[in-house]
Design an enzyme around this catalytic site. Structure first.
Site, PDB file in Angstrom:
ATOM      1  N   GLU A 157      55.506  55.784  41.972  1.00 24.69           N
ATOM      2  CA  GLU A 157      55.913  55.152  43.234  1.00 24.69           C
ATOM      3  C   GLU A 157      56.618  53.832  42.951  1.00 24.69           C
ATOM      4  OE1 GLU A 157      55.953  56.373  46.369  1.00 24.69           O
ATOM      5  OE2 GLU A 157      57.136  54.542  46.484  1.00 24.69           O
ATOM      6  N   PHE A 222      61.191  45.678  33.283  1.00 27.67           N
ATOM      7  CA  PHE A 222      62.518  45.069  33.485  1.00 27.67           C
ATOM      8  C   PHE A 222      62.500  44.088  34.663  1.00 27.67           C
ATOM      9  CE2 PHE A 222      66.103  47.057  31.054  1.00 27.67           C
ATOM     10  CZ  PHE A 222      65.314  47.705  30.123  1.00 27.67           C
ATOM     11  N   CYS A 272      50.631  45.032  39.718  1.00 25.42           N
ATOM     12  CA  CYS A 272      51.275  45.945  38.763  1.00 25.42           C
ATOM     13  C   CYS A 272      51.935  45.298  37.554  1.00 25.42           C
ATOM     14  CB  CYS A 272      52.316  46.778  39.490  1.00 25.42           C
ATOM     15  SG  CYS A 272      51.604  47.838  40.743  1.00 25.42           S
TER      16      CYS A 272
HETATM   17  P1  NAI Z   1      44.239  50.412  45.307  1.00 24.95           P
HETATM   18  O1  NAI Z   1      43.160  49.814  44.511  1.00 24.95           O
HETATM   19  O2  NAI Z   1      44.722  49.735  46.559  1.00 24.95           O
HETATM   20  O3  NAI Z   1      43.829  51.901  45.742  1.00 24.95           O
HETATM   21  C1  NAI Z   1      43.187  52.810  44.915  1.00 24.95           C
HETATM   22  C2  NAI Z   1      42.106  53.523  45.720  1.00 24.95           C
HETATM   23  O4  NAI Z   1      41.587  54.611  44.936  1.00 24.95           O
HETATM   24  C3  NAI Z   1      40.892  52.642  46.063  1.00 24.95           C
HETATM   25  O5  NAI Z   1      40.749  52.581  47.480  1.00 24.95           O
HETATM   26  C4  NAI Z   1      39.708  53.353  45.385  1.00 24.95           C
HETATM   27  O6  NAI Z   1      38.521  53.272  46.150  1.00 24.95           O
HETATM   28  C5  NAI Z   1      40.218  54.768  45.268  1.00 24.95           C
HETATM   29  N1  NAI Z   1      39.565  55.575  44.243  1.00 24.95           N
HETATM   30  C6  NAI Z   1      39.300  55.249  42.951  1.00 24.95           C
HETATM   31  N2  NAI Z   1      38.723  56.282  42.314  1.00 24.95           N
HETATM   32  C7  NAI Z   1      38.617  57.290  43.222  1.00 24.95           C
HETATM   33  C8  NAI Z   1      38.111  58.626  43.166  1.00 24.95           C
HETATM   34  N3  NAI Z   1      37.623  59.123  42.025  1.00 24.95           N
HETATM   35  N4  NAI Z   1      38.153  59.378  44.289  1.00 24.95           N
HETATM   36  C9  NAI Z   1      38.661  58.874  45.440  1.00 24.95           C
HETATM   37  N5  NAI Z   1      39.156  57.631  45.548  1.00 24.95           N
HETATM   38  C10 NAI Z   1      39.147  56.841  44.455  1.00 24.95           C
HETATM   39  O7  NAI Z   1      45.465  50.615  44.323  1.00 24.95           O
HETATM   40  P2  NAI Z   1      47.027  50.754  44.667  1.00 24.95           P
HETATM   41  O8  NAI Z   1      47.660  49.414  44.753  1.00 24.95           O
HETATM   42  O9  NAI Z   1      47.209  51.715  45.786  1.00 24.95           O
HETATM   43  O10 NAI Z   1      47.540  51.391  43.324  1.00 24.95           O
HETATM   44  C11 NAI Z   1      47.242  52.714  42.948  1.00 24.95           C
HETATM   45  C12 NAI Z   1      48.111  53.083  41.778  1.00 24.95           C
HETATM   46  O11 NAI Z   1      49.495  53.012  42.170  1.00 24.95           O
HETATM   47  C13 NAI Z   1      47.960  52.173  40.566  1.00 24.95           C
HETATM   48  O12 NAI Z   1      48.075  52.949  39.409  1.00 24.95           O
HETATM   49  C14 NAI Z   1      49.146  51.246  40.688  1.00 24.95           C
HETATM   50  O13 NAI Z   1      49.560  50.782  39.431  1.00 24.95           O
HETATM   51  C15 NAI Z   1      50.196  52.148  41.294  1.00 24.95           C
HETATM   52  N6  NAI Z   1      51.239  51.461  42.053  1.00 24.95           N
HETATM   53  C16 NAI Z   1      50.940  50.401  42.871  1.00 24.95           C
HETATM   54  C17 NAI Z   1      51.936  49.776  43.596  1.00 24.95           C
HETATM   55  C18 NAI Z   1      51.617  48.615  44.477  1.00 24.95           C
HETATM   56  O14 NAI Z   1      52.542  47.940  44.911  1.00 24.95           O
HETATM   57  N7  NAI Z   1      50.361  48.343  44.782  1.00 24.95           N
HETATM   58  C19 NAI Z   1      53.327  50.231  43.553  1.00 24.95           C
HETATM   59  C20 NAI Z   1      53.514  51.382  42.722  1.00 24.95           C
HETATM   60  C21 NAI Z   1      52.510  51.943  41.994  1.00 24.95           C
END
Ligand code: NAI
EC number: 1.1.1.22
Length: 480
Positions: A157, A222, A272
């Site tokens: 994403e 980058f 990130c």
């Molecule tokens: P976040 O921490 O907001 O959301 C992750 C969710 O996954 C949490 O609500 C957690 O309770 C849940 N979770 C964890 N283990 C679980 C399981 N076994 N079953 C069900 N739910 C579970 O993280 P966010 O920001 O959404 O990031 C998620 C991924 O996306 C990361 O790898 C991040 O690097 C990537 N990412 C994040 C961006 C951002 O701007 N925040 C942009 C692009 C990628």
């Protein structure tokens, strides 16, 4: 009807799935999470994250073809396509501690998918993961498959917080990586068909799995590198009398460089950039490429330097001590238009000032007192775990208070630091603020947001990153 399930209802899972539901009325989308409070918030009037435009999208689809649930197993069982958007924190202990990605949450999601599935599935990596993660996930699924066929896709994403909905409506590109087998290609097509509801075909790029996984890490590296590059220049500007905004403007006109992401600041933050670069550094080291690892490591080092430099400017300008002085912190989120404080530079700046015994009064339009207290008392990297698994914060930091507006925060303060570029900080009544502050009154602008001349006319001593220095500051070195 195609059914999609997304595991992880966070900053990525929530908005991405809401937009898929909006744009694809014939697809049923369920977003599931182990955090009961987060799902309850998604189902309430007060969504768990602030993002312009998000509420409207959620309200249009929730209860129709968009559902938020804690019944992870039911929705995984029913889905044709499963997105995994769980957190991928930096490891805090063991092999690769402080660098490698901790895939605990990913692995447990994969094992759960293997346990409950009774039909063929497409499993999509939405989280940012190390290159070759798909191979590990594939092994877990295939070795527990009971004859079920899985196809793993990488669909990283690229949304940016603060503009997530806009980015999702109109992405620069959608990237889908898959196996180069006929089955892999069919899975790619199935996911492409979802995005093709609203994304023009020429913006949907398909690659092999490893290119897709690496492209996400490379893109963040980058982007962060541009910020560290301009921040490194800002230090030189201060030393020479050049103006970093003028330098950025001049170099950004070169179409090979371009104008975006060239604003000097107190440093980058967000969940990130640091995590993904650390991860990239670790992968390089594991692949016997120490020179490449060191090159990218420097991007983080410059970011840390920039935050330290800012704190040192504050302390040295105020007669080399902020002990017992009230300092207003304006903005705590890592950027404007989000309430997200993960890895925000404000944490390190506040900790630096607290280390010199300052009293802080913090105001941010979107961040709660509870969150600020948690952030200031949490150990490094602990933030990136589901909320209910995070250690309880110890007693609140006593030298910190949280104000309900900028005027309250700055009342009787010796100095104010602007750490987030909220639009409302541009139009404050700085004369009123000045009148209510101790003298000499200092402004430390970590986002180059205020009008320097106006503030100096009012009587402030102003430091703005990468700008020619006030005579006051010239004799006070930024780095000890
Ligand atoms: P976040 O921490 O907001 O959301 C992750 C969710 O996954 C949490 O609500 C957690 O309770 C849940 N979770 C964890 N283990 C679980 C399981 N076994 N079953 C069900 N739910 C579970 O993280 P966010 O920001 O959404 O990031 C998620 C991924 O996306 C990361 O790898 C991040 O690097 C990537 N990412 C994040 C961006 C951002 O701007 N925040 C942009 C692009 C990628």
């Amino acid at each position: 009807m195609v059914k999609i399930c997304c595991i992880g209802a966070g900053y990525v899972g929530g908005p991405t799935m809401a937009v898929i539901a909006l744009k694809c009325p014939t697809i049923e989308v369920a977003v599931v999470d182990i955090s009961v409070s987060r799902i309850a918030a998604w189902n309430s009037e007060q969504l768990p994250i602030y993002e312009p435009g998000l509420e409207e999208v959620v309200k249009q689809c929730r209860g129709k073809n968009l559902f938020f649930s804690t019944d992870v197993e039911k929705h995984v069982f029913e889905a044709d396509i499963i997105f995994v958007s769980v957190n991928t924190p930096t490891k805090t202990r063991g092999l690769g501690a402080g660098k490698a990605a901790d895939l605990t949450y990913w692995e447990s999601a994969a094992r759960m998918i293997a346990d409950v599935s009774k039909s063929n599935k497409i499993v999509v990596e939405k989280s940012t993961v190390p290159v070759k993660t798909a191979e590990a996930i594939e092994k877990i699924l295939v070795h527990n498959s009971k004859g079920i066929k899985y196809q793993i896709l990488s669909n990283p994403e690229f949304l940016a917080e603060g503009t997530a909905i806009q980015d999702l409506f109109n992405p620069d590109r959608v990237l889908i990586g898959g196996r180069e087998t006929p089955e892999g290609q069919m899975a790619i097509k199935a996911l492409k068909d979802v995005y093709a509801h609203w994304v023009p075909e020429d913006r949907i790029i398909t690659t092999n799995l490893w290119s897709a996984e690496l492209s996400k890490l490379a893109a963040n590296a980058f982007l962060a590198q541009r910020i560290s590059s301009v921040n490194a220049m800002s230090a030189l500007c201060e030393a020479t009398g050049a103006d970093v905004s003028q330098v950025s403007h001049a170099i950004g006109k070169d179409s090979r460089i371009g104008p975006k992401f060239l604003n000097a600041s107190v440093g980058f933050g967000g969940s990130c950039f640091q995590k993904d670069i650390l991860n990239l550094v670790y992968i390089c080291e594991c692949n016997g490429l120490p020179e490449v690892a060191n090159y990218w490591k420097q991007v983080i080092k410059v970011n840390d330097y920039q935050k330290n430099r800012f704190v040192n400017r504050v302390v040295s300008s105020m007669f080399n001590t902020v002990s017992g002085k009230k300092i207003a912190i304006m903005g705590f989120a890592f950027k404007k238009d989000t309430g997200d404080t993960r890895e925000t530079p404000a944490i390190d700046v506040c900790k630096g000032l607290l280390g010199d015994k300052a009293r802080l009064s913090i105001y941010d339009p979107q961040v709660t007192e509870d969150q600020i207290q948690r952030d200031l008392s949490m150990n490094k990297f602990d933030w990136d775990h589901p909320i209910h698994l995070q250690p309880m914060s110890p007693t609140a930091v006593r030298q910190v208070s949280v104000a309900w507006d900028a005027y309250e925060a700055t009342k009787d303060a010796h100095g104010l630091c602007i750490l987030t570029e909220w639009d409302e900080f541009k139009t404050l009544d700085y004369q009123r603020i000045f009148d209510n502050m101790q003298k000499p009154a200092f402004v430390f602008d970590g986002r180059n947001l205020v009008n320097l001349d106006k503030l100096r006319e009012i009587g402030f001593i102003v430091y703005s990153i990468g700008k020619p220095l006030d005579a006051w500051l010239k004799d006070m070195p930024a780095m000890a």
